[in-house]
Design a protein around this motif. Structure first.
Motif, PDB file in Angstrom:
ATOM      1  N   PRO A 128       0.898  -1.146   0.065  1.00  0.00           N
ATOM      2  CA  PRO A 128      -0.086   0.105   0.006  1.00  0.00           C
ATOM      3  C   PRO A 128       0.963   1.179   0.033  1.00  0.00           C
ATOM      4  O   PRO A 128       2.131   1.218   0.228  1.00  0.00           O
ATOM      5  CB  PRO A 128      -0.767  -0.305   1.372  1.00  0.00           C
ATOM      6  CG  PRO A 128      -0.018  -1.158   2.327  1.00  0.00           C
ATOM      7  CD  PRO A 128       0.701  -2.092   1.319  1.00  0.00           C
ATOM      8  N   PRO A 129       0.353   2.413  -0.519  1.00  0.00           N
ATOM      9  CA  PRO A 129       1.153   3.643  -0.298  1.00  0.00           C
ATOM     10  C   PRO A 129       1.425   3.983   1.196  1.00  0.00           C
ATOM     11  O   PRO A 129       0.848   3.630   1.968  1.00  0.00           O
ATOM     12  CB  PRO A 129      -0.022   4.586  -0.931  1.00  0.00           C
ATOM     13  CG  PRO A 129      -1.065   4.006  -0.489  1.00  0.00           C
ATOM     14  CD  PRO A 129      -1.003   2.593  -0.738  1.00  0.00           C
ATOM     15  N   ALA A 130       2.769   4.420   1.157  1.00  0.00           N
ATOM     16  CA  ALA A 130       3.272   4.800   2.523  1.00  0.00           C
ATOM     17  C   ALA A 130       2.624   5.919   3.121  1.00  0.00           C
ATOM     18  O   ALA A 130       2.761   6.226   4.355  1.00  0.00           O
ATOM     19  CB  ALA A 130       4.748   4.847   2.486  1.00  0.00           C
ATOM     20  N   ALA A 139       2.815  -2.184   5.769  1.00  0.00           N
ATOM     21  CA  ALA A 139       2.178  -3.549   5.722  1.00  0.00           C
ATOM     22  C   ALA A 139       3.488  -4.372   5.641  1.00  0.00           C
ATOM     23  O   ALA A 139       4.330  -4.201   5.293  1.00  0.00           O
ATOM     24  CB  ALA A 139       1.364  -3.678   4.600  1.00  0.00           C
ATOM     25  N   CYS A 140       3.147  -5.688   6.220  1.00  0.00           N
ATOM     26  CA  CYS A 140       4.123  -6.743   5.977  1.00  0.00           C
ATOM     27  C   CYS A 140       3.256  -8.081   5.784  1.00  0.00           C
ATOM     28  O   CYS A 140       2.290  -8.201   6.493  1.00  0.00           O
ATOM     29  CB  CYS A 140       5.339  -6.646   7.222  1.00  0.00           C
ATOM     30  SG  CYS A 140       4.745  -7.393   8.497  1.00  0.00           S
ATOM     31  N   PRO A 337       4.263   3.736  11.651  1.00  0.00           N
ATOM     32  CA  PRO A 337       3.493   2.497  11.721  1.00  0.00           C
ATOM     33  C   PRO A 337       4.848   1.509  11.143  1.00  0.00           C
ATOM     34  O   PRO A 337       4.580   0.222  11.666  1.00  0.00           O
ATOM     35  CB  PRO A 337       2.811   2.834  10.461  1.00  0.00           C
ATOM     36  CG  PRO A 337       2.973   3.767   9.743  1.00  0.00           C
ATOM     37  CD  PRO A 337       3.687   4.804  10.686  1.00  0.00           C
ATOM     38  N   GLY A 338       5.755   1.868  10.547  1.00  0.00           N
ATOM     39  CA  GLY A 338       7.036   0.719  10.184  1.00  0.00           C
ATOM     40  C   GLY A 338       7.386   0.406  11.497  1.00  0.00           C
ATOM     41  O   GLY A 338       7.980  -0.863  11.429  1.00  0.00           O
ATOM     42  N   GLU A 339       7.750   1.218  12.406  1.00  0.00           N
ATOM     43  CA  GLU A 339       8.452   0.795  13.601  1.00  0.00           C
ATOM     44  C   GLU A 339       7.246  -0.217  14.622  1.00  0.00           C
ATOM     45  O   GLU A 339       7.887  -1.107  15.108  1.00  0.00           O
ATOM     46  CB  GLU A 339       8.638   1.905  14.543  1.00  0.00           C
ATOM     47  CG  GLU A 339      10.135   2.883  14.093  1.00  0.00           C
ATOM     48  CD  GLU A 339      10.668   3.664  15.092  1.00  0.00           C
ATOM     49  OE1 GLU A 339      10.018   3.555  16.041  1.00  0.00           O
ATOM     50  OE2 GLU A 339      11.674   4.194  14.655  1.00  0.00           O
TER      51      GLU A 339
END
Length: 394
Positions: A128-130, A139-140, A337-339
């Motif tokens: 998805p777009p960052a 997302a992962c 959100p990445g962390e």
């Protein structure tokens, strides 16, 4: 994505050399019977299966040279028994090299298959777009097995006239059937989310698409197949999120952050009236009106975490289920959100201590503050991972 390479433990890499040393010492102590020969043969074949070609050749050469020296010392060199012993050792060394080439060819073939699987995964399940307006997204997808890339978990994010809408789902089953269902589900979500103003109507449209697809399946797959899903919607101009649960684990809300930079509270937003999974509405008397979406506050600084049961049903050695509320609460605060995703994946890995039983898909959406919006997007996922690895190694 770079292809993964197998990293053997150090003791595996030295095992062929230990077998070589053991076989030669045994032969030196018992020169008449040569009981160490099976160890030398095992060393050559094991090196071919586990080590690089250079190391395999080195092990085979050490075996042949060692037998040559021992045959010279005991006087058997030049006799029929000596030549036979030398031929057997040479044959074992050549066999190890052949095994090494077979394994390498299989590895190259597997790498090609993995590259095709990676391309298919990106096509079926794109990132998805960052960043979408005031929302930061990460997302992962983590397969239960390292060799598997595509499964039945799915996520999607779509910008619509009614706000940003998200989906996370878990298709029952594995393999190509699950991939096909995921493709139908995501295609229907992208199309129907633009034209339907209500999440309940969107869920019904998704179910209709899945039921039409099920008409082409076998009766067993049609009766047993269903999809748990969670739909979310972020209305424009509002600090709220609407959720519609279709038999899926509820989302987790991280935040708002307390003063002083402390870790934010983490709580699970269970639906008051969860609906049936998609695909079960037409089974006998199970159908009925779908529950109405629920609206919850989603102020700036909060993160909404959507997961599949690969997270909530991950077990430790004692059989206890993983709880993101307890696992994530002491790990914050998170910069984005990445962390959150990196911390969750690492914590689940620590909890299970090994392979999981199910695939794991995670979608994290952060409502950025006005200050964060002015500063630009959050750090890239790769930078977050590098920092997390550095902190772990330290």
């Amino acid at each position: 994505m770079a292809p993964r390479s197998v990293q053997w433990p150090p003791y595996v890499r030295v095992a062929p050399w230990l077998l070589t040393a053991g076989g030669l010492v045994w032969n030196a102590l018992e020169p008449t019977d040569y009981w160490g020969d099976p160890l030398l043969a095992a060393a050559a074949v094991l090196a071919g299966a586990l080590l690089a070609l250079r190391d395999t050749v080195a092990v085979g050469a050490a075996n042949v040279l060692g037998i040559l020296v021992l045959s010279t010392q005991d006087g058997s060199l030049g006799t029929g028994a000596g030549y036979l012993e030398l031929a057997n050792t040479t044959f074992a060394a050549l066999l190890g090299i052949w095994v090494n080439r077979v394994v390498a060819r299989h590895g190259r073939r597997l790498a090609r298959v993995r590259s095709v699987a990676e391309a298919a995964q990106r096509a079926v399940l794109p990132e998805p777009p960052a960043r979408v307006g005031r929302l930061s997204v990460a997302a992962c997808y983590r397969a239960a097995q390292d060799e598997a890339l595509i499964g039945g978990d799915a996520y999607a994010l779509q910008v619509t006239p009614y706000g940003v809408r998200g989906l996370i789902a878990d298709v029952r089953g594995k393999g190509l059937h699950a991939v096909g269902v995921v493709s139908v589900l995501l295609g229907a979500f992208r199309e129907d989310s633009h034209r339907l103003p209500d999440l309940s109507a969107l869920a019904d449209a998704l179910e209709d698409s899945l039921l039409r697809e099920s008409e082409r399946m076998s009766e067993e797959l049609r009766l047993e197949g269903f999809i748990t899903a969670l739909l979310v919607e972020f209305p424009p101009g509002e600090e709220s999120v609407r959720t519609l649960d279709c038999g899926h684990p509820g989302p987790y809300l991280l935040g708002p952050y307390p003063s002083g930079g402390a870790a934010p509270p983490v709580r699970r937003l269970d639906a008051a009236d969860p609906g049936l999974p998609l695909g079960m509405g037409g089974l006998g008397g199970l159908g009925g009106a779908r529950p109405a979406p629920e609206s919850r506050p989603f102020p700036a600084g909060c993160t909404l975490l959507l997961v599949t049961d690969g997270v909530t049903e991950a077990r430790d050695a004692a059989g206890e289920f993983y709880d993101p509320v307890l696992g994530l609460a002491p790990l914050g605060p998170f910069a984005g959100p990445g962390e959150v995703l990196d911390a969750l994946v690492a914590d689940v890995g620590r909890w299970t201590g090994g392979p999981r039983d199910d695939d794991m898909a995670v979608l994290a959406i952060t409502h950025r503050t006005a200050r964060a919006s002015e500063q630009g997007p959050a750090p890239a996922r790769t930078q977050v991972r590098a920092r997390a690895r550095a902190e772990t190694d330290g």
